[in-house]
Design an enzyme around this catalytic site. Structure first.
Site, PDB file in Angstrom:
ATOM      1  CE  LYS A 174      36.666  37.182  33.459  1.00 49.59           C
ATOM      2  NZ  LYS A 174      37.285  36.539  34.633  1.00 49.59           N
ATOM      3  CD  GLU A 248      33.916  52.872  38.353  1.00 48.16           C
ATOM      4  OE1 GLU A 248      34.919  53.460  38.802  1.00 48.16           O
ATOM      5  OE2 GLU A 248      32.802  53.403  38.273  1.00 48.16           O
ATOM      6  CB  CYS A 282      40.843  51.173  42.428  1.00 54.22           C
ATOM      7  SG  CYS A 282      39.276  51.228  43.301  1.00 54.22           S
ATOM      8  CD  GLU A 379      46.175  50.672  40.279  1.00 52.61           C
ATOM      9  OE1 GLU A 379      46.157  50.013  39.228  1.00 52.61           O
ATOM     10  OE2 GLU A 379      45.153  50.988  40.919  1.00 52.61           O
TER      11      GLU A 379
HETATM   12  P1  NAD Z   1      42.590  42.890  35.578  1.00 50.23           P
HETATM   13  O1  NAD Z   1      42.346  43.992  34.621  1.00 50.23           O
HETATM   14  O2  NAD Z   1      43.774  42.041  35.402  1.00 50.23           O
HETATM   15  O3  NAD Z   1      41.335  41.875  35.585  1.00 50.23           O
HETATM   16  C1  NAD Z   1      40.014  42.343  35.763  1.00 50.23           C
HETATM   17  C2  NAD Z   1      39.058  41.347  35.130  1.00 50.23           C
HETATM   18  O4  NAD Z   1      39.266  41.332  33.711  1.00 50.23           O
HETATM   19  C3  NAD Z   1      39.256  39.904  35.601  1.00 50.23           C
HETATM   20  O5  NAD Z   1      37.993  39.293  35.730  1.00 50.23           O
HETATM   21  C4  NAD Z   1      40.028  39.281  34.445  1.00 50.23           C
HETATM   22  O6  NAD Z   1      39.861  37.888  34.311  1.00 50.23           O
HETATM   23  C5  NAD Z   1      39.403  39.994  33.259  1.00 50.23           C
HETATM   24  N1  NAD Z   1      40.238  39.986  32.048  1.00 50.23           N
HETATM   25  C6  NAD Z   1      41.561  39.742  31.930  1.00 50.23           C
HETATM   26  N2  NAD Z   1      41.941  39.865  30.631  1.00 50.23           N
HETATM   27  C7  NAD Z   1      40.828  40.184  29.925  1.00 50.23           C
HETATM   28  C8  NAD Z   1      40.571  40.462  28.559  1.00 50.23           C
HETATM   29  N3  NAD Z   1      41.546  40.430  27.642  1.00 50.23           N
HETATM   30  N4  NAD Z   1      39.310  40.795  28.189  1.00 50.23           N
HETATM   31  C9  NAD Z   1      38.313  40.866  29.109  1.00 50.23           C
HETATM   32  N5  NAD Z   1      38.494  40.597  30.417  1.00 50.23           N
HETATM   33  C10 NAD Z   1      39.734  40.268  30.830  1.00 50.23           C
HETATM   34  O7  NAD Z   1      42.550  43.565  37.022  1.00 50.23           O
HETATM   35  P2  NAD Z   1      42.797  42.883  38.436  1.00 50.23           P
HETATM   36  O8  NAD Z   1      44.245  42.586  38.590  1.00 50.23           O
HETATM   37  O9  NAD Z   1      41.812  41.784  38.630  1.00 50.23           O
HETATM   38  O10 NAD Z   1      42.375  44.076  39.432  1.00 50.23           O
HETATM   39  C11 NAD Z   1      43.225  45.111  39.783  1.00 50.23           C
HETATM   40  C12 NAD Z   1      42.923  46.380  39.013  1.00 50.23           C
HETATM   41  O11 NAD Z   1      41.553  46.726  39.152  1.00 50.23           O
HETATM   42  C13 NAD Z   1      43.703  47.575  39.536  1.00 50.23           C
HETATM   43  O12 NAD Z   1      44.216  48.322  38.458  1.00 50.23           O
HETATM   44  C14 NAD Z   1      42.656  48.377  40.292  1.00 50.23           C
HETATM   45  O13 NAD Z   1      42.941  49.753  40.403  1.00 50.23           O
HETATM   46  C15 NAD Z   1      41.442  48.120  39.470  1.00 50.23           C
HETATM   47  N6  NAD Z   1      40.216  48.362  40.264  1.00 50.23           N
HETATM   48  C16 NAD Z   1      39.498  49.491  40.025  1.00 50.23           C
HETATM   49  C17 NAD Z   1      38.374  49.782  40.794  1.00 50.23           C
HETATM   50  C18 NAD Z   1      37.573  51.034  40.568  1.00 50.23           C
HETATM   51  O14 NAD Z   1      36.462  51.104  41.070  1.00 50.23           O
HETATM   52  N7  NAD Z   1      38.074  52.031  39.856  1.00 50.23           N
HETATM   53  C19 NAD Z   1      37.974  48.884  41.795  1.00 50.23           C
HETATM   54  C20 NAD Z   1      38.716  47.741  42.013  1.00 50.23           C
HETATM   55  C21 NAD Z   1      39.854  47.483  41.231  1.00 50.23           C
END
Ligand code: NAD
Length: 476
Positions: A174, A248, A282, A379
């Protein structure tokens, strides 16, 4: 876009409740729309993955390796289109979009090599006890759900898809609703390579679709990359079924600059660590720890470098930093500028959204930020750097480790013995010495503390999709 979901080897229209609008963040304008996948379509995708599992896990690792090499080649064939789409949808400068594409290609190539080495890992285990033999089998975990964010769509998905397929798992991916067009390429490549139906499925959607996937009882594992808030919901859903999960999550990482550094070189590293991908990493090194002896020389040069930086639309200008990728992220960063004003932080440069179309902010530095500041601890996910000074190595380590996150860190020093010592003392998953954001597929990715559970990349990334079985036989 009419058929944006790839389920059981076919492209199908969305029957979910959410209309997803895809934007060009440099203009703040929409350029595509699609309907999300419904809960029933998530069911269909998981069921297709389950049907496909027995045959896929029985394929010879060499066959899977050939298909993964096919992914790498096909990504290369789509190179220009995928670079342009990332520039348009993520707001990435061209050179960053190129790096992402190259990273995804390298990841598929690397896991093709590891897949080929799999038979050798299924080896006899030498036993001290007489009368028995034992052998190892590394089996695929099964059907895995993969949920990814928007900041590095090609890369984050490659880091999950390639090892999962190499291990013999079938998957339901997804992508983020912010960048749903980019990972369409993986479905198109699966189709072009005649990957058996159901091995790779893609469902697009927002939280509803993500939650339907993460709580689905047909999965054997879930691998999630995203925010801590959603990660915790995903972990709860996994806990309800006692199912393994890789997470992650976020970061608030330090860049530690000792006073034996070349000032201009240090400024270059600091700038890269907070402005690549407009700070939406991240692994952004968003906490600067600068030693007393160099701070007064370094901070004015850092200010000048950021103020000279060309910020603009990657599609029309040769820019160093593009916009934030979504309006929500732009509003979030703007809210931190307001918090900084309320907290009375000293702004060295930036601290404002740019007065133009699109979701731009100025690269920002706050100095002498108190330890208790929200900007020091949370963050932000934008080009916002918070700086503090330190006197001794021990202070630098203590300040860097004083965080609920533990993803990465950068250590800058001409004294390599000291740099290695500090690297060993930092409570993070990855440390760069005299370099910044250099990620190689052979090394691991992942964090300690609140930055997640498990590791991606390297052999650890493959292990995340493998289950270890031993067969012990009595010889008597
Ligand atoms: P997010 O958590 O809002 O969304 C991530 C994914 O989860 C999206 O596909 C979203 O549609 C889905 N999602 C949203 N609500 C959900 C739910 N209730 N159940 C299941 N899935 C759901 O994150 P974002 O804004 O897309 O990305 C930014 C974040 O990602 C930052 O905190 C960043 O640090 C983190 N990140 C971490 C890494 C790593 O490797 N550690 C890499 C990239 C990004």
């Amino acid at each position: 876009m009419t058929n944006p979901h790839y389920i059981d080897g076919r492209w199908v229209e969305g029957q979910g409740n959410d209309c997803i609008t895809v934007h060009d963040p440099a203009l703040g304008q929409p350029f595509a729309e699609l309907m999300s996948a419904s809960t029933a379509q998530v069911d269909q995708a998981v069921a297709a993955a389950r049907r496909a599992l027995p045959a896929w896990k029985a394929t010879a690792p060499g066959e899977r390796a050939a298909l993964l090499r096919g992914f790498a080649e096909q990504l290369g064939q789509r190179r220009e289109a995928l670079i342009t789409l990332q520039m348009r949808n993520n707001g990435k400068p061209r050179h960053e979009a190129e790096i992402d594409l190259d990273d995804a290609v390298a990841t598929f190539g690397y896991y093709a090599d590891l897949a080929e080495q799999l038979p050798g890992k299924n080896a006899e285990v030498p036993l001290a006890a007489p009368g028995f033999t034992a052998r190892t089998r590394l089996e695929p975990v099964g059907v895995v759900g993969l949920i990814v964010p928007w900041n590095f769509p090609l890369v984050t998905s490659a880091w999950k898809l390639a090892p999962a397929l190499a291990a013999g798992c079938t998957v339901v991916l997804k992508p983020s609703e912010v960048t749903p067009l980019i990972e369409q390429a993986y479905g198109q490549i699966a189709e072009a390579l005649n990957l058996p139906a159901g091995v790779l499925n893609i469902v697009n959607g927002k939280a509803e679709t993500g939650a339907a996937l993460s709580s689905h009882n047909g999965l054997d594992k879930l691998s999630f990359t995203g925010s801590n808030g959603v990660g915790s919901q995903v972990m709860r859903a996994a806990a309800a079924q006692c199912r393994p999960v890789t997470l992650e999550l976020g970061g608030k990482s330090a860049i530690v600059v000792f006073d034996d550094c070349d000032v201009d070189q240090a400024v270059e590293w600091i700038v890269a660590g907070i402005t690549w991908n407009a700070g939406q990493m991240c692994s952004a090194t968003s906490r600067l720890l600068v030693q007393d002896g160099i701070a007064d020389a370094l901070l004015p040069r850092l200010k000048a470098a950021l103020e000279q930086m060309q910020v603009g639309n990657p599609l029309v200008e040769d820019v160093a930093m593009g916009p934030l990728t979504s309006q929500a992220q732009w509003l979030k960063v703007a809210s931190y500028f307001a918090i900084a004003r309320e907290e009375g932080l000293h702004c060295l440069t930036g601290g404002q959204v740019l007065d133009r179309d699109g979701w731009f902010v100025s690269p920002t530095v706050y100095v002498d930020v108190p330890e208790g500041s929200r900007l020091w601890n949370e963050e932000i996910f934008g080009p916002v750097l918070c700086a503090r000074r330190f006197a001794t190595e021990a202070q630098a380590i203590a300040q860097a480790n004083d965080s609920r996150f533990g993803l990465v860190a950068t250590v800058c020093s001409a004294d390599l013995e000291r740099a290695e010592r500090v690297a060993d003392a930092l409570e993070v998953g990855h440390v760069w010495i005299n370099s910044v954001q250099a990620v190689f597929v052979e090394t691991s990715w992942g964090g300690t503390k609140g930055s997640g559970i498990g590791r991606e990349l390297g052999p650890w990334g493959l292990s995340a999709y493998q289950s270890v079985k031993h067969v012990t036989r009595c010889l008597g």
